[in-house]
Design a protein around this motif. Structure first.
Motif, PDB file in Angstrom:
ATOM      1  N   GLN A  32      -6.301   5.846   5.382  1.00 52.72           N
ATOM      2  CA  GLN A  32      -5.057   5.964   6.617  1.00 52.72           C
ATOM      3  C   GLN A  32      -5.976   5.851   8.316  1.00 52.72           C
ATOM      4  O   GLN A  32      -5.223   4.956   9.241  1.00 52.72           O
ATOM      5  CB  GLN A  32      -4.112   7.069   6.601  1.00 52.72           C
ATOM      6  N   ARG A  47       4.522   8.078   6.540  1.00 48.03           N
ATOM      7  CA  ARG A  47       4.728   7.286   4.861  1.00 48.03           C
ATOM      8  C   ARG A  47       6.017   7.678   4.454  1.00 48.03           C
ATOM      9  O   ARG A  47       6.344   6.534   3.353  1.00 48.03           O
ATOM     10  CB  ARG A  47       4.338   8.457   3.672  1.00 48.03           C
ATOM     11  N   SER A  98      -4.166  -1.795  13.144  1.00 48.48           N
ATOM     12  CA  SER A  98      -2.463  -1.895  13.513  1.00 48.48           C
ATOM     13  C   SER A  98      -2.268  -1.906  14.904  1.00 48.48           C
ATOM     14  O   SER A  98      -1.115  -2.984  15.129  1.00 48.48           O
ATOM     15  CB  SER A  98      -2.096  -1.440  13.101  1.00 48.48           C
ATOM     16  N   ASP A 108      -6.722   1.915   9.022  1.00 47.77           N
ATOM     17  CA  ASP A 108      -5.274   0.837   9.283  1.00 47.77           C
ATOM     18  C   ASP A 108      -4.078   1.357  10.928  1.00 47.77           C
ATOM     19  O   ASP A 108      -3.632   0.818  11.290  1.00 47.77           O
ATOM     20  CB  ASP A 108      -4.245   1.272   8.463  1.00 47.77           C
ATOM     21  N   ARG A 129       9.634   5.365   4.307  1.00 54.71           N
ATOM     22  CA  ARG A 129      10.438   4.327   4.368  1.00 54.71           C
ATOM     23  C   ARG A 129      12.352   4.721   4.397  1.00 54.71           C
ATOM     24  O   ARG A 129      13.053   4.468   5.742  1.00 54.71           O
ATOM     25  CB  ARG A 129      10.290   3.985   3.821  1.00 54.71           C
ATOM     26  N   GLU A 133       3.892   2.803   9.469  1.00 59.93           N
ATOM     27  CA  GLU A 133       4.115   3.245   8.593  1.00 59.93           C
ATOM     28  C   GLU A 133       3.171   3.342   7.650  1.00 59.93           C
ATOM     29  O   GLU A 133       1.941   2.563   7.527  1.00 59.93           O
ATOM     30  CB  GLU A 133       5.110   2.359   8.082  1.00 59.93           C
ATOM     31  N   VAL A 134       2.418   4.325   7.094  1.00 61.98           N
ATOM     32  CA  VAL A 134       0.884   4.600   6.818  1.00 61.98           C
ATOM     33  C   VAL A 134       0.975   4.232   5.333  1.00 61.98           C
ATOM     34  O   VAL A 134       2.638   5.050   4.715  1.00 61.98           O
ATOM     35  CB  VAL A 134       0.527   6.238   7.318  1.00 61.98           C
ATOM     36  N   ARG A 135       0.518   3.123   4.766  1.00 62.66           N
ATOM     37  CA  ARG A 135       1.038   3.109   3.392  1.00 62.66           C
ATOM     38  C   ARG A 135      -0.674   3.646   2.599  1.00 62.66           C
ATOM     39  O   ARG A 135      -0.144   3.379   1.821  1.00 62.66           O
ATOM     40  CB  ARG A 135       0.261   2.075   3.249  1.00 62.66           C
ATOM     41  N   SER A 136      -1.786   3.829   3.050  1.00 64.19           N
ATOM     42  CA  SER A 136      -2.683   4.713   1.663  1.00 64.19           C
ATOM     43  C   SER A 136      -2.663   5.742   1.679  1.00 64.19           C
ATOM     44  O   SER A 136      -1.873   6.675   2.126  1.00 64.19           O
ATOM     45  CB  SER A 136      -3.912   4.292   2.548  1.00 64.19           C
ATOM     46  N   ASP A 137      -2.796   6.704   0.693  1.00 62.90           N
ATOM     47  CA  ASP A 137      -3.089   7.633   0.106  1.00 62.90           C
ATOM     48  C   ASP A 137      -4.396   8.315   0.766  1.00 62.90           C
ATOM     49  O   ASP A 137      -4.108   9.253   0.929  1.00 62.90           O
ATOM     50  CB  ASP A 137      -2.693   7.542  -1.195  1.00 62.90           C
TER      51      ASP A 137
END
Length: 161
Positions: free
Chosen positions: A77, A53, A84, A80, A55, A68-72
């Motif tokens: 996750q 997560r 992805s 995604d 960046r 890049e993992v965006r969710s909490d």
């Protein structure tokens, strides 16, 4: 993906995602003690997809393969990551230790089940396995059914029946 089973390195913020990836049988390292440069070095050296997560880590250290993992939320996750990377579903769940990442060996024999399993689960159908790394014992109890149901809700129709 190229058809080979994916291998991941998860950063310290993604411990719950790492456990879900292991439930699916995917080799996923997680070492919260590693600093970012060492994490990236090991992921690159072992040809793992680095999941993070952070960046800053992605921008500054530029791992060879990363996402890049965006969710909490861990199951979001997971969804995604699967979508992805266009990952194929595993043939079988629960083939890797969710704690230490070791592959789980062949199922316990009836004699081993008698000694190692709690009395109330000895007669449950399905395999039971003992992790060679940490000794944890796995069997297909209600927790496994709940986890499979959570995976079905997260990725409808993706898992084999």
């Amino acid at each position: 993906m190229d058809g080979a089973a994916p291998r991941f390195a998860a950063d310290a913020m993604l411990a719950r995602l790492a456990r879900w990836l292991r439930v699916l049988g995917w080799d996923t390292t997680l070492d919260p003690e590693l600093d970012d440069p060492e994490l990236v070095f090991r992921a690159n050296e072992q040809r793992r997809i680095l999941l993070t997560r952070d960046r800053h880590l992605l921008r500054e250290l530029k791992p060879h393969r990363s996402l890049e993992v965006r969710s909490d939320e861990p199951l979001e996750q997971l969804r995604d990551v699967v979508l992805s990377l266009q990952l194929e579903p595993p043939r079988e769940l629960f083939t890797r230790c969710t704690v230490c990442n070791s592959p789980l060996p062949d199922p316990l024999s009836p004699a081993q089940r008698e000694v190692l399993l709690p009395p109330d689960v000895r007669d449950l159908p399905g395999p039971a396995r003992q992790c060679p790394g940490c000794g944890r014992i796995y069997w297909l109890g209600s927790h496994a059914r709940r986890m499979r149901a959570a995976l079905e809700r997260t990725l409808p129709g993706w898992l084999a029946p």
